[in-house]
Design an enzyme around this catalytic site. Structure first.
Site, PDB file in Angstrom:
ATOM      1  N   GLU A  74     -44.603 -28.171 -31.306  1.00  0.00           N
ATOM      2  CA  GLU A  74     -45.759 -27.917 -30.454  1.00  0.00           C
ATOM      3  C   GLU A  74     -47.100 -28.231 -31.124  1.00  0.00           C
ATOM      4  OE1 GLU A  74     -42.300 -26.173 -28.834  1.00  0.00           O
ATOM      5  OE2 GLU A  74     -43.215 -25.729 -30.790  1.00  0.00           O
TER       6      GLU A  74
ATOM      7  N   GLU B 220     -32.410 -26.426 -20.092  1.00  0.00           N
ATOM      8  CA  GLU B 220     -32.195 -27.180 -21.327  1.00  0.00           C
ATOM      9  C   GLU B 220     -31.548 -28.536 -21.049  1.00  0.00           C
ATOM     10  OE1 GLU B 220     -33.472 -26.429 -24.015  1.00  0.00           O
ATOM     11  OE2 GLU B 220     -33.690 -24.258 -24.164  1.00  0.00           O
TER      12      GLU B 220
ATOM     13  N   ASP C 180     -44.348 -20.510 -21.162  1.00  0.00           N
ATOM     14  CA  ASP C 180     -45.150 -21.662 -21.595  1.00  0.00           C
ATOM     15  C   ASP C 180     -45.203 -22.833 -20.629  1.00  0.00           C
ATOM     16  OD1 ASP C 180     -42.456 -22.107 -22.086  1.00  0.00           O
ATOM     17  OD2 ASP C 180     -42.680 -22.559 -24.212  1.00  0.00           O
TER      18      ASP C 180
ATOM     19  N   ARG D 206     -33.704 -32.050 -21.835  1.00  0.00           N
ATOM     20  CA  ARG D 206     -33.205 -32.825 -22.980  1.00  0.00           C
ATOM     21  C   ARG D 206     -32.359 -34.007 -22.544  1.00  0.00           C
ATOM     22  NH1 ARG D 206     -32.569 -28.681 -27.989  1.00  0.00           N
ATOM     23  NH2 ARG D 206     -33.503 -26.854 -27.039  1.00  0.00           N
TER      24      ARG D 206
END
Length: 635
Positions: free
Chosen positions: A534, A221, A365, A225
């Site tokens: 998405e 994360e 993913d 980010r």
């Protein structure tokens, strides 16, 4: 009017025309059958004699011909080579075989509607009134971004996230002011100069101190980010001879220096692990790392760090970041897979996959996304050292088509399911909203960021590329229907699909006029919406590549639903508890990715295609654009 081409419109619709060559016999026979000359010249003995001579002559020419066979452009067939030492049959057998051999499949061609100049989709963009409409809608997205930021600045500045209903901030990502950094490059792209100044000043005066004194953060994360946001801002503000889209904010080196300090601490996740698989968590203040409580890392998290670390090595001149991150992908290359598909957990202790759960939703993913994007970012086909990444990606997409793609009943929505118990277990018709990243990735992998029209004119698409592009279009349609099937017009976090083997009653989306109401099943626990990006990400990519305006229209419908049901008057936007119920109850959370991804992709969907072009930039999995290596050096 377009010239007629030798294929049916059914072929065009499916894969944009695979040419089917007719045999020489059929050509001659059809020609003769359609002309009176056949009846005239065969009616005499001389004509019959000449016909026999011609046929024997043609047969002799084909049997005596000893060339290496027809060449097929575009790399669509295996090379046909004759080695110097090979003996060529002179008895005519090889020539006869070549004569009867099935003709090669030629490269795909543009359909009649797409031939020449601008295709029928492109004309929409040339219409002045249409362009004004999208400029106006783009401004609406910018206004929404300013409204979201105003709530964050007023009630949560410096916190990771805003709770817009309670009007306060919360730290859920390590306390590094994640919204500030995630939103910065969106503000730069939109030209929101005041926000650029406010965010840039906070980063310059606050962030480095926080990095030095904060405790535990998640490697993944924080990388996608914060590190990704800093590096994108560095380039877009003029660093590394970048675009310099803004003159506001600090000097670009502030972003780069902060990124290096952060990355130096994050490197401990790699160096502390006994294998090439990094630990999941890092203690920033003492640059230490440790595994998650269960000892495992998510496959997607371990393999979704390389874009950021590679680019940091490029701009800093220090290879250590890239070397550590790329060890992960090099190691994953050696592990066993199921047609390129991998389980969603991996152990840093053993370096092996754990469990058998295969899915393209959470924890799986972006593994597939970064196989393609790291390859593209490092130069794509120009970088032979990373060919293995594209091969892994290509194999995985074949695995997706063969093992995970199904159609719903009664209306045939194409979706991607899961194998929760591995390749030998039962198939689950469950599809996370997160899976809606896949259409954009498939389209990007097919054309490598070029428009479909340009890629076909340049003879760049293989039949596999066209198959992936068709799947991308089908899945994008499904992802949009996950929105339109609900009462609010917003998608649930997870959907199930009605199949011959699976069905549940009384769990529809609530929009009774939707054609697909019976195809999509939404369980009570899955009805929340987190403002995820998405689907609009894939709409953006599909519009850029196909130039079909329907993707813009779908994006506008989604944006209007966000405006109607998630906007908070006092500032910010809120996630929802139940998208099937009106009015929906608010969850009181504005995720950082709403500013960093969702609104950015919507803005770019409505922008001209030369704004952050897909053949010059790769977006990391948090929508932070990083320049492609070849594009940087050629600019």
């Amino acid at each position: 009017m377009s010239d007629s081409l030798p294929y049916s419109m059914k072929d065009v619709k499916y894969d944009n025309a695979k040419f089917r060559q007719r045999s020489l016999y059929k050509v001659i026979n059809q020609t003769l059958l359609t002309r009176n000359i056949k009846r005239d010249w065969l009616s005499c003995s001389t004509g019959k004699f000449l016909a026999l001579v011609m046929l024997f002559g043609l047969a002799y020419l084909f049997m005596a011909h000893t060339s290496s066979g027809p060449q097929v452009s575009g790399g669509l067939a295996k090379d046909v080579m004759v080695n110097k030492g090979d003996k060529i049959n002179s008895d005519g057998i090889s020539g006869l075989r070549r004569f009867w051999r099935k003709p090669p499949r030629l490269p795909p061609r543009l359909s009649p509607d797409e031939k020449g100049g601008k295709n029928s989709f492109g004309r929409e963009a040339e219409n002045p009134s249409s362009r004004l409409k999208w400029v106006s809608r783009q401004q609406k997205v910018k206004d929404a971004f300013i409204h979201a930021w105003s709530g964050y600045k007023k009630h949560a500045m410096g916190y990771d996230e805003l709770m817009p209903v309670s009007q306060r901030g919360v730290d859920g990502l390590g306390g590094l002011g994640a919204t500030v950094v995630d939103a910065l490059d969106t503000a730069i792209i939109m030209g929101a100069d005041e926000i650029v100044s406010e965010a840039g000043l906070w980063i310059e005066t606050q962030l480095l101190d926080r990095i030095k004194h904060k405790g535990q953060v998640n490697l993944f994360e924080t990388t996608i980010r914060v590190l990704g946001g800093l590096l994108s801002a560095y380039h877009l503000s003029g660093g590394d001879e970048g675009m310099k889209l803004t003159r506001n904010g600090p000097k670009p080196t502030v972003y780069l220096d902060t990124a290096r300090d952060l990355a130096d601490r994050l490197l401990s996740a790699f160096t502390a692990s006994p294998t090439s698989v990094p630990y999941s968590d890092v203690i920033l203040r003492d640059s230490s790392a440790h595994p998650a409580p269960d000892g495992l890392s998510s496959t997607s998290e371990a393999s979704t760090l390389q874009l950021e670390f590679n680019y940091l090595s490029m701009v800093s001149g220090d290879p250590k970041y890239s070397l550590e991150a790329m060890k992960v992908l090099e190691h994953l290359k050696t592990l066993p897979k199921v047609e390129g598909l991998v389980p969603i957990y991996i152990s840093p202790q053993s370096g092996q996959f754990s469990g058998e759960n295969i899915r393209l939703g959470s924890r799986g993913d972006s593994y597939y996304e970064y196989l393609l994007k790291v390859w593209l970012h490092q130069g794509g086909s120009q970088n032979s050292n990373l060919t293995y990444l594209y091969e892994m990606y290509s194999e995985a997409m074949k695995g997706v088509r063969n093992r995970l793609v199904r159609k719903s009943v009664p209306n045939g929505l194409v979706f991607v399911g899961e194998l929760p118990y591995g390749s030998n277990g039962a198939f689950s018709p469950k599809m996370d909203h997160l899976v809606c990243f896949l259409p954009g990735t498939l389209a990007l992998g097919a054309t490598k960021g070029k428009t479909k029209e340009r890629a076909m004119k340049d003879d760049l698409l293989t039949f596999e590329d066209l198959e992936n592009l068709k799947l991308a279009e089908d899945l994008t349609h499904t992802c949009f229907q996950m929105y339109s099937v609900t009462s609010t017009g917003l998608a649930p976090e997870i959907a199930y699909f009605h199949t011959e083997e699976y069905s549940e009653e009384g769990l529809d989306g609530g929009n009774k006029i939707s054609k697909y109401l019976s195809d999509i099943i939404i369980k009570h626990a899955d009805r929340h919406n987190l403002l995820r990006p998405e689907t609009v990400e894939s709409l953006f990519v599909l519009y850029r590549i196909t130039e079909d305006p329907k993707y813009r229209e779908w994006g506008w419908q989604i944006f209007e639903a966000f405006e109607k049901y998630t906007k908070v008057d006092t500032g910010g936007y809120s996630s929802l508890d139940d998208v099937t119920h009106i009015p929906p109850r608010r969850r009181d959370k504005m995720e950082t990715f709403f500013l960093g991804e969702t609104l950015k992709y919507l803005y770019l969907l409505f922008s001209d295609s030369d704004v952050i072009p897909l053949d010059k930039f790769v977006f990391n999995t948090e929508a932070h654009p990083l320049p492609i290596k070849a594009a940087v050096r050629s600019s």
